[in-house]
Design a protein around this motif. Structure first.
Motif, short mmCIF file in Angstrom:
data_model
loop_
_atom_site.label_atom_id
_atom_site.label_comp_id
_atom_site.label_asym_id
_atom_site.label_seq_id
_atom_site.Cartn_x
_atom_site.Cartn_y
_atom_site.Cartn_z
N VAL A 1 0.85 -1.19 0.00
CA VAL A 1 0.00 0.00 0.00
C VAL A 1 0.89 1.24 0.00
N ASP A 2 0.62 2.16 -0.90
CA ASP A 2 1.37 3.41 -0.94
C ASP A 2 0.93 4.27 0.25
N PRO A 3 1.83 4.55 1.20
CA PRO A 3 1.42 5.33 2.38
C PRO A 3 0.89 6.71 2.03
N CYS A 4 1.27 7.25 0.90
CA CYS A 4 0.81 8.59 0.53
C CYS A 4 -0.64 8.60 0.05
N THR A 5 -1.20 7.43 -0.18
CA THR A 5 -2.63 7.37 -0.47
C THR A 5 -3.45 7.34 0.81
N ILE A 6 -2.81 6.92 1.90
CA ILE A 6 -3.49 6.89 3.19
C ILE A 6 -3.59 8.30 3.77
N TYR A 7 -2.51 9.07 3.62
CA TYR A 7 -2.48 10.45 4.11
C TYR A 7 -1.40 11.19 3.34
N PRO A 8 -1.58 12.48 3.06
CA PRO A 8 -0.59 13.22 2.27
C PRO A 8 0.81 13.11 2.86
N CYS A 9 1.78 12.82 2.02
CA CYS A 9 3.17 12.75 2.45
C CYS A 9 3.82 14.12 2.25
N THR A 10 4.20 14.75 3.33
CA THR A 10 4.79 16.09 3.25
C THR A 10 5.37 16.44 4.61
N THR A 11 5.86 17.66 4.75
CA THR A 11 6.27 18.17 6.05
C THR A 11 5.03 18.77 6.72
N TYR A 12 4.73 18.33 7.92
CA TYR A 12 3.50 18.76 8.60
C TYR A 12 3.77 19.97 9.49
N GLY A 13 2.71 20.72 9.78
CA GLY A 13 2.84 21.89 10.64
C GLY A 13 1.49 22.40 11.08
N THR A 14 1.50 23.47 11.89
CA THR A 14 0.26 24.05 12.41
C THR A 14 0.15 25.53 12.08
N ASP B 1 -8.87 8.90 8.37
CA ASP B 1 -10.19 8.33 8.13
C ASP B 1 -11.09 9.31 7.38
N LEU B 2 -10.92 10.62 7.64
CA LEU B 2 -11.70 11.64 6.94
C LEU B 2 -11.08 11.97 5.59
N TRP B 3 -9.75 11.96 5.52
CA TRP B 3 -9.06 12.19 4.24
C TRP B 3 -9.53 11.20 3.18
N ALA B 4 -9.76 9.95 3.60
CA ALA B 4 -10.21 8.91 2.67
C ALA B 4 -11.58 9.21 2.10
N LEU B 5 -12.37 10.02 2.82
CA LEU B 5 -13.73 10.33 2.39
C LEU B 5 -13.84 11.70 1.73
N SER C 1 -7.06 18.96 0.86
CA SER C 1 -5.60 18.97 0.91
C SER C 1 -5.06 18.73 2.31
N MET C 2 -5.96 18.67 3.31
CA MET C 2 -5.61 18.52 4.72
C MET C 2 -4.80 19.71 5.23
N ARG C 3 -5.01 20.87 4.63
CA ARG C 3 -4.30 22.08 5.05
C ARG C 3 -5.12 22.89 6.06
N LEU C 4 -4.40 23.47 7.03
CA LEU C 4 -5.04 24.29 8.05
C LEU C 4 -5.57 25.57 7.42
N TYR C 5 -6.87 25.79 7.57
CA TYR C 5 -7.52 26.93 6.93
C TYR C 5 -7.69 28.11 7.88
N GLY C 6 -7.86 27.83 9.17
CA GLY C 6 -8.03 28.92 10.14
C GLY C 6 -8.27 28.34 11.51
N ARG C 7 -8.18 29.21 12.54
CA ARG C 7 -8.45 28.79 13.91
C ARG C 7 -8.70 30.00 14.77
N TYR C 8 -9.47 29.82 15.82
CA TYR C 8 -9.59 30.86 16.84
C TYR C 8 -9.94 30.20 18.16
N SER C 9 -9.49 30.81 19.24
CA SER C 9 -9.74 30.27 20.57
C SER C 9 -10.64 31.21 21.35
N GLY C 10 -11.46 30.63 22.20
CA GLY C 10 -12.39 31.41 22.99
C GLY C 10 -13.76 31.45 22.34
N SER C 11 -14.75 31.77 23.14
CA SER C 11 -16.12 31.82 22.65
C SER C 11 -16.64 33.24 22.69
#
Length: 540
Positions: free
Chosen positions: A71-84, A116-120, A227-237
């Protein structure tokens, strides 16, 4: 002048989003989910019995068997350098399934992973477009308030391929990690039909300008599942938080703002234009052309500016080249109900017109109404005025009052409408001449916040003018001295000793003429939560 930007951590929203006074939970909060919860389905379902297929395998060549199992691991999840950071591919996070939906998606390995979500996702032939992660805890009251609203917004967004995941980090007892049973009970308490899991997120998922000690929850994370890329975030309500969720997720689903792979256009402007306003409008887009002066505009804000990459609306007016000694007068008025809290910055660009080299912020009025600022342009250059809705800015703007709630994203209408007027004028004295050697008291108010003192000078005499703040908490003094005869700048100063923590201002010079100078007592920053007082002293 670049040190000013660093010192106060302020720039255009398009350049660096403002820090926000969000309501966040810490371990001092105790009123959350009741402890009397029961497990509504924490066991992972599935039959682990395997059929014996050794006889079939024995009849196949070994080479074919290995090829089928590879199984090609890059089909399970993108192969790259990860970050936040925004635009990074996020790590393949794993959580403990809680409710039935998370168990269903977790599969046979018993762990709910992002793969599991990347596959869908649409990229892999599925229908998922975006992911919203809600980090919460049983003891957090702000989380609880928001949690009651999430199921309805999920149901409205799921048809667009948006998936929600609630990550329950702790139980009703701060510091006690949540398990599958508690996560399942949490989902039941709030009627979540979307996956609810037990686990946590590492600190890197908070906005970069939030110190570790202030990383409260709830935390909201948005991911483009294509693409599994971080699009945005915020903390607090905050009030209207689900609207922020809805608009951000809809943008991911229908029109993700990727400029290039991994690079986001963070302008999120859903406000319709009114009057002469063009939307969207930010430093990254096309500013309003504010020349020639005077310039006026009716406009609409999309409040508030929210965290890292989620919502950012500003209305930018290009004033072109302004010469040193020019005085700019800017007023912003809330229209109709006054639910807008006008605030603005003047910024100077570099010679290429692309990089901010100087920045200052204007006042915020807690009662809405008129905000006014006058600037003495001390350096010839290309200037912009950037207007923002100040209601979500740092809490000291409001003194002891609670910052007013805000809709997450405006949909037009008078609640978020304002007008802006920009004029140029000449500097004129509006205060009496200071007595040399005798300190005089002063204070700022709106409107008319530029205090101008006349001073007669003689050739060869040395003069020193010092402006001292009553408190640095709400005033950062700024001095400009102008030749009253020709309008030329004699000197200006922001800080006497920035590295030493002295934010008072001083201009000293030896006069080369007999005549009059004008001392403009101004400020780099002022907060109208009290009396922004100062003392002006002139010696020779």
């Amino acid at each position: 002048m670049s040190k000013v930007i660093v010192k106060h951590h302020v720039a255009l929203v398009a350049a660096a989003l403002l820090a926000l006074p969000l309501c966040a939970c810490d371990e001092k909060s105790t009123n959350g989910l009741p402890d009397t919860t029961t497990d509504s389905g924490s066991d992972v379902p599935g039959d682990t019995t395997m059929e014996d297929s050794s006889q079939d395998q024995a009849t196949e060549p070994l080479e074919d068997t290995l090829e089928e199992e590879a199984v090609d691991p890059c089909t399970i999840y993108p192969c790259t350098t990860y970050g936040t950071a925004l635009g990074n591919v996020v790590p393949d996070l794993g959580f403990t399934p809680g409710n039935a939906r998370s168990q269903e998606l977790a599969g046979t390995d018993g762990t709910f992973d992002l793969h599991d979500l990347w596959a869908l996702s649409e990229t892999n032939g599925g229908d998922l477009t975006g992911l919203f992660i809600f980090l919460t805890a049983g003891w957090c009251p702000w989380c609880s308030t928001e949690a009651t609203q999430l199921e309805a917004i999920y149901e409205a967004l799921s048809s667009q391929g948006i998936m929600f995941v609630a990550v329950v980090s702790e139980t009703n007892s701060p510091g006690t990690p949540a398990d599958a049973t508690f996560a399942s009970s949490y989902a039941t308490s709030y009627g979540f039909t979307f996956p609810t899991v037990a686990g946590d997120l590492e600190g890197g998922f908070w906005e970069p300008d939030v110190p570790a000690a202030e990383r409260g929850i709830p935390l909201h994370v948005f991911i483009d599942l294509r693409s599994m890329r971080l699009y945005g975030r915020y903390s607090g309500s905050m009030s209207g938080a689900v609207k922020i969720v809805r608009y951000a997720c809809e943008e991911i689903a229908t029109d993700p703002r990727w400029v290039t792979d991994g690079v986001r256009d963070i302008d999120f402007d859903c406000a319709p234009g009114t009057g002469t306003e063009n939307e969207p409008n930010s430093l990254a887009d096309i500013p309003e052309v504010g020349t020639p002066l005077p310039f006026g505009m009716d406009a609409v804000f999309c409040p508030p500016a929210v965290a890292d990459g989620v919502i950012a609306d500003e209305d930018v007016i290009d004033l072109g080249t302004l010469t040193a000694g020019t005085v700019i007068d800017v007023t912003m008025d809330a229209i109709s109900t006054g639910d807008v809290y006008p605030s603005f910055q003047a910024v100077m660009l570099d010679s290429a017109g692309t990089t901010i080299t100087w920045s200052t912020i204007g006042p915020v009025r807690v009662d809405g109404g008129t905000a006014r600022r006058q600037w003495v342009i001390d350096t010839t250059g290309h200037y912009l005025i950037a207007g923002i809705d100040g209601r979500m800015m740092s809490g000291f703007h409001y003194g002891d009052a609670v910052p007013p709630g805000a809709d997450a994203c405006c949909e037009g209408g008078p609640d978020f409408a304002y007008s802006v007027d920009v004029t140029s004028t000449t500097l004129a004295a509006n205060e009496t001449a200071p007595v040399i050697g005798t300190p005089s008291a002063g204070a700022f108010a709106l409107p008319g916040d530029l205090r101008v003192y006349p001073l007669d000078v003689t050739t060869g005499t040395h003069y020193s003018v010092t402006m001292t703040a009553g408190t640095y908490d709400n005033l950062d003094p700024y001095l400009v001295v102008v030749n009253a005869g020709d309008g030329s700048i004699i000197g200006f100063n922001d800080d006497i000793n920035y590295s030493g923590g002295n934010y008072n201002s001083n201009v000293a010079w030896t006069s080369t003429f007999d005549g009059q100078v004008l001392i403009a007592a101004s400020y780099w920053f002022v907060a109208f939560n009290g009396t922004p007082s100062f003392t002006l002293s002139v010696t020779n």
